[in-house]
Design an enzyme around this catalytic site. Structure first.
Site, PDB file in Angstrom:
ATOM      1  N   CYS A  54      44.761  -3.334  37.767  1.00 50.01           N
ATOM      2  CA  CYS A  54      43.986  -2.147  37.439  1.00 50.01           C
ATOM      3  C   CYS A  54      43.030  -2.475  36.298  1.00 50.01           C
ATOM      4  O   CYS A  54      43.433  -3.054  35.285  1.00 50.01           O
ATOM      5  CB  CYS A  54      44.932  -1.018  37.027  1.00 50.01           C
ATOM      6  SG  CYS A  54      44.092   0.481  36.484  1.00 50.01           S
ATOM      7  N   CYS A 102      46.129   4.216  40.661  1.00 53.62           N
ATOM      8  CA  CYS A 102      47.100   3.355  39.984  1.00 53.62           C
ATOM      9  C   CYS A 102      48.305   4.204  39.593  1.00 53.62           C
ATOM     10  O   CYS A 102      48.160   5.249  38.971  1.00 53.62           O
ATOM     11  CB  CYS A 102      46.450   2.744  38.741  1.00 53.62           C
ATOM     12  SG  CYS A 102      47.597   1.829  37.680  1.00 53.62           S
ATOM     13  N   CYS A 105      48.551   4.383  35.430  1.00 57.78           N
ATOM     14  CA  CYS A 105      47.609   5.142  34.594  1.00 57.78           C
ATOM     15  C   CYS A 105      46.886   6.263  35.335  1.00 57.78           C
ATOM     16  O   CYS A 105      46.181   7.060  34.717  1.00 57.78           O
ATOM     17  CB  CYS A 105      46.598   4.212  33.930  1.00 57.78           C
ATOM     18  SG  CYS A 105      45.316   3.554  35.031  1.00 57.78           S
ATOM     19  N   CYS A 127      40.460   0.690  50.793  1.00 58.50           N
ATOM     20  CA  CYS A 127      39.050   0.513  50.450  1.00 58.50           C
ATOM     21  C   CYS A 127      38.931   0.767  48.949  1.00 58.50           C
ATOM     22  O   CYS A 127      38.983   1.909  48.493  1.00 58.50           O
ATOM     23  CB  CYS A 127      38.237   1.521  51.269  1.00 58.50           C
ATOM     24  SG  CYS A 127      36.480   1.337  51.130  1.00 58.50           S
TER      25      CYS A 127
END
Length: 139
Positions: A54, A102, A105, A127
C-alpha cells in the site's frame, strides 16, 4: 507498516496526517477514491519479482506472481495476499461495482471484476491504481 513520528498508519489515522504524508495526487486517489488515467500508471506494464505494498501505509497487498496483463490500462492482479484487501459495494457510477481498499489503512486501491474470462486461477481482475501501490523487489 509505515509510521509518522511514533504514530502507526492505519484506519484511525486522521485525514490531516494523510494530507501531510501523501502527495496531492496520492491523497486524491488513495483517500478520496479517485482514479488515475488509463495507461498512465508506472506499474501498468511493469514486470519484476517482488511484493506490491500500500502506498499509504506500506502494508503488503499483492505478490508479483499474481500480476497479469489484462489490457485494461491499470495494473491487474488475480488475487491479493491473504487478509489484506477489503471489498465494498460501490454504486458511484450508476452500476454495482466492487471497490477494493487496503485492510490496514482503508486506502482506495481500485475495483475487482469477476467472471471476465481471464485465464487465471480465480477469473478475477483486481484493477489497481499504480498511485495506490509501491513495489518492493524480491531480495
Amino acid at each position: 507498516m509505515a509510521t509518522v513520528g511514533d504514530k502507526k498508519l492505519d484506519k484511525t489515522t486522521p485525514d490531516s496526517a494523510w494530507k501531510d504524508i501523501l502527495t496531492a495526487e496520492e491523497y486524491r486517489i488513495i483517500r478520496k477514491k479517485g482514479t488515475e488515467p488509463a495507461g498512465s500508471g508506472k506499474y501498468n506494464k511493469f514486470d519484476s519479482e517482488g511484493t506490491f505494498v500500500c502506498a499509504g501505509c506500506q502494508a503488503p497487498l499483492y505478490d508479483s506472481n499474481t500480476k497479469f496483463s489484462s489490457g485494461c490500462g491499470w495494473p491487474a492482479f488475480y488475487d491479493n495476499l491473504p487478509d489484506t484487501v477489503d471489498r465494498h459495494t460501490d454504486m458511484t457510477m450508476g452500476m454495482k461495482r466492487v471497490e477494493i481498499t487496503c485492510k490496514n489503512c482503508g486506502g482506495h486501491l481500485g475495483h475487482v471484476f469477476e467472471g471476465e474470462g481471464f485465464n487465471n486461477p480465480k477469473d478475477e481482475r483486481h484493477c489497481v491504481n499504480s498511485v495506490s501501490i509501491k513495489f518492493k523487489p524480491k531480495s
